[in-house]
Design an enzyme around this catalytic site. Structure first.
Site, PDB file in Angstrom:
ATOM      1  N   SER A 139       0.860  -1.189   0.000  1.00 52.25           N
ATOM      2  CA  SER A 139       0.000   0.000   0.000  1.00 52.25           C
ATOM      3  C   SER A 139       0.895   1.236   0.000  1.00 52.25           C
ATOM      4  O   SER A 139       2.065   1.157   0.415  1.00 52.25           O
ATOM      5  CB  SER A 139      -0.854   0.002   1.280  1.00 52.25           C
ATOM      6  OG  SER A 139      -1.534   1.230   1.428  1.00 52.25           O
ATOM      7  N   TYR A 152      -2.606  -1.129  10.379  1.00 49.26           N
ATOM      8  CA  TYR A 152      -2.499  -1.247   8.918  1.00 49.26           C
ATOM      9  C   TYR A 152      -1.160  -0.690   8.432  1.00 49.26           C
ATOM     10  O   TYR A 152      -0.452  -1.319   7.641  1.00 49.26           O
ATOM     11  CB  TYR A 152      -3.675  -0.493   8.278  1.00 49.26           C
ATOM     12  CG  TYR A 152      -3.825  -0.679   6.793  1.00 49.26           C
ATOM     13  CD1 TYR A 152      -4.527  -1.767   6.284  1.00 49.26           C
ATOM     14  CD2 TYR A 152      -3.305   0.243   5.890  1.00 49.26           C
ATOM     15  CE1 TYR A 152      -4.689  -1.936   4.907  1.00 49.26           C
ATOM     16  CE2 TYR A 152      -3.463   0.089   4.522  1.00 49.26           C
ATOM     17  CZ  TYR A 152      -4.162  -1.004   4.035  1.00 49.26           C
ATOM     18  OH  TYR A 152      -4.312  -1.154   2.673  1.00 49.26           O
TER      19      TYR A 152
HETATM   20  P1  NAD Z   1     -11.451  -6.097  -0.387  1.00 46.32           P
HETATM   21  O1  NAD Z   1     -12.079  -6.027   0.948  1.00 46.32           O
HETATM   22  O2  NAD Z   1     -12.269  -5.922  -1.602  1.00 46.32           O
HETATM   23  O3  NAD Z   1     -10.641  -7.458  -0.544  1.00 46.32           O
HETATM   24  C1  NAD Z   1      -9.974  -8.073   0.515  1.00 46.32           C
HETATM   25  C2  NAD Z   1      -9.896  -9.531   0.205  1.00 46.32           C
HETATM   26  O4  NAD Z   1      -9.247 -10.195   1.312  1.00 46.32           O
HETATM   27  C3  NAD Z   1     -11.286 -10.171   0.076  1.00 46.32           C
HETATM   28  O5  NAD Z   1     -11.256 -11.119  -0.963  1.00 46.32           O
HETATM   29  C4  NAD Z   1     -11.473 -10.858   1.414  1.00 46.32           C
HETATM   30  O6  NAD Z   1     -12.350 -11.955   1.340  1.00 46.32           O
HETATM   31  C5  NAD Z   1     -10.050 -11.281   1.696  1.00 46.32           C
HETATM   32  N1  NAD Z   1      -9.816 -11.614   3.098  1.00 46.32           N
HETATM   33  C6  NAD Z   1     -10.089 -10.878   4.199  1.00 46.32           C
HETATM   34  N2  NAD Z   1      -9.775 -11.575   5.307  1.00 46.32           N
HETATM   35  C7  NAD Z   1      -9.272 -12.757   4.885  1.00 46.32           C
HETATM   36  C8  NAD Z   1      -8.788 -13.910   5.560  1.00 46.32           C
HETATM   37  N3  NAD Z   1      -8.758 -13.997   6.894  1.00 46.32           N
HETATM   38  N4  NAD Z   1      -8.363 -14.959   4.813  1.00 46.32           N
HETATM   39  C9  NAD Z   1      -8.419 -14.915   3.447  1.00 46.32           C
HETATM   40  N5  NAD Z   1      -8.879 -13.862   2.774  1.00 46.32           N
HETATM   41  C10 NAD Z   1      -9.291 -12.785   3.478  1.00 46.32           C
HETATM   42  O7  NAD Z   1     -10.261  -5.028  -0.340  1.00 46.32           O
HETATM   43  P2  NAD Z   1      -9.193  -4.526  -1.427  1.00 46.32           P
HETATM   44  O8  NAD Z   1      -9.232  -3.071  -1.386  1.00 46.32           O
HETATM   45  O9  NAD Z   1      -9.341  -5.237  -2.696  1.00 46.32           O
HETATM   46  O10 NAD Z   1      -7.841  -4.966  -0.694  1.00 46.32           O
HETATM   47  C11 NAD Z   1      -6.973  -5.951  -1.201  1.00 46.32           C
HETATM   48  C12 NAD Z   1      -5.559  -5.621  -0.753  1.00 46.32           C
HETATM   49  O11 NAD Z   1      -5.159  -4.371  -1.315  1.00 46.32           O
HETATM   50  C13 NAD Z   1      -5.414  -5.493   0.761  1.00 46.32           C
HETATM   51  O12 NAD Z   1      -4.183  -6.064   1.181  1.00 46.32           O
HETATM   52  C14 NAD Z   1      -5.375  -3.987   0.951  1.00 46.32           C
HETATM   53  O13 NAD Z   1      -4.694  -3.610   2.107  1.00 46.32           O
HETATM   54  C15 NAD Z   1      -4.642  -3.551  -0.299  1.00 46.32           C
HETATM   55  N6  NAD Z   1      -4.825  -2.146  -0.650  1.00 46.32           N
HETATM   56  C16 NAD Z   1      -6.060  -1.665  -0.950  1.00 46.32           C
HETATM   57  C17 NAD Z   1      -6.171  -0.329  -1.276  1.00 46.32           C
HETATM   58  C18 NAD Z   1      -7.491   0.290  -1.642  1.00 46.32           C
HETATM   59  O14 NAD Z   1      -7.550   1.510  -1.728  1.00 46.32           O
HETATM   60  N7  NAD Z   1      -8.530  -0.483  -1.864  1.00 46.32           N
HETATM   61  C19 NAD Z   1      -5.051   0.504  -1.270  1.00 46.32           C
HETATM   62  C20 NAD Z   1      -3.823  -0.033  -0.949  1.00 46.32           C
HETATM   63  C21 NAD Z   1      -3.714  -1.366  -0.646  1.00 46.32           C
END
Ligand code: NAD
Length: 257
Positions: A139, A152
């Protein structure tokens, strides 16, 4: 570019960025393993739909990434792991003095420790196969802090450190290890934190999007899951063979400041 014959395991891929990356890899012909902690009919249907769309093999394997044994078992059950995308992640927003200890533990387990366990299991398989790509979805918060996100930010800085260390350990192998550092991408994870952030800042939800979230991103635009998928695909290409140990920001300029 063709990833025919390669197997990709994407943790936390029934939603958001993980799902977008899985589509990008399947679109290039990789066999894909989707994962989350749930085991619903719709999770398996998602795999069938993706397989049909891209004409490749896609399986859904349930595994809770907060549990070390299940992280290791996911890679073992996949049977092969040429491309490992550590993506599963959760968020919680609160001032440090009110931050629930169980949320701290869960975020460190899922957003950081899970990647240690999957990497430790997958790297020997990549060495054996003679090729490997580890892509950690970190991130901008792996490079910069924001208030109210103690766990986080700690976990994401941690994953950048883990990524650099494993990149050095695998530098002489045909394996690369990198981190994609997205700024804000409008996924369920971001949508869910808007109400809590509104409470912390005493703002409306629209104001949070404009004045807190996109305030960080000089482009004033969300990044997209397709853009993250495109970068993951590039990191799997021959052109990226000498890129290892790098946090690569996709953040509209956030971390340039
Ligand atoms: P999201 O909530 O859409 O996806 C998260 C995924 O992780 C889902 O598929 C969920 O089922 C899974 N998950 C959660 N707990 C879990 C567990 N215990 N075991 C297995 N799977 C699990 O969110 P996203 O935004 O797509 O996030 C995905 C990644 O990207 C994360 O690591 C997040 O920190 C990172 N990220 C997101 C953003 C953003 O702005 N959306 C920015 C930077 C980084």
């Amino acid at each position: 570019m063709s990833l025919n014959g390669k197997t990709a395991v994407v943790t936390g891929s029934n939603s958001g960025i993980g799902l977008g990356v899985a589509h990008a890899l399947a679109g290039a012909g990789a066999k894909v393993v989707l994962n989350s902690f749930t085991d619903r009919e719709e999770d398996h249907q998602l795999a069938r739909d993706m397989a049909e769309k891209h004409g490749t093999d896609v399986r859904y394997i349930q595994g809770d990434m907060s549990k070390p044994a299940e992280c290791r078992a996911l890679i073992e059950k996949a049977g092969a792991c040429d491309i490992l995308v550590n993506n599963a992640g959760i968020q919680h927003v609160a001032p440090v003095e009110d931050f629930p200890a169980e949320k701290w533990d869960a975020i460190i387990a899922i957003n950081l420790s899970a990647s240690f366990h999957t990497i430790a299991t997958a790297v020997p398989m990549m060495r054996e196969a003679g090729w490997g790509r580890v892509i950690n979805i970190a991130s901008a918060h792996g490079l910069r802090a924001s208030p109210y996100k103690a766990a986080y930010v700690a976990a994401k800085h941690g994953i950048v450190g883990l990524m650099k260390t494993v990149a050095l350990e695998t530098a002489k192998d045909p394996i690369t290890v990198n981190a994609i550092c997205p700024g804000y991408v409008l996924t369920p994870l971001v949508e869910a934190q808007i109400p809590d952030t509104a409470k912390e800042y005493d703002m409306s939800e629209d104001e949070v999007v404009e004045k807190v979230i996109l305030a960080k991103q000089p482009s004033k635009e969300f990044a997209t899951v397709e853009q993250i998928g495109g970068l993951a695909l590039f990191l799997c290409s021959d052109a990226a063979e000498q890129i290892t140990g790098q946090p690569i920001a996709v953040d509209g300029g956030w971390t340039a400041a």
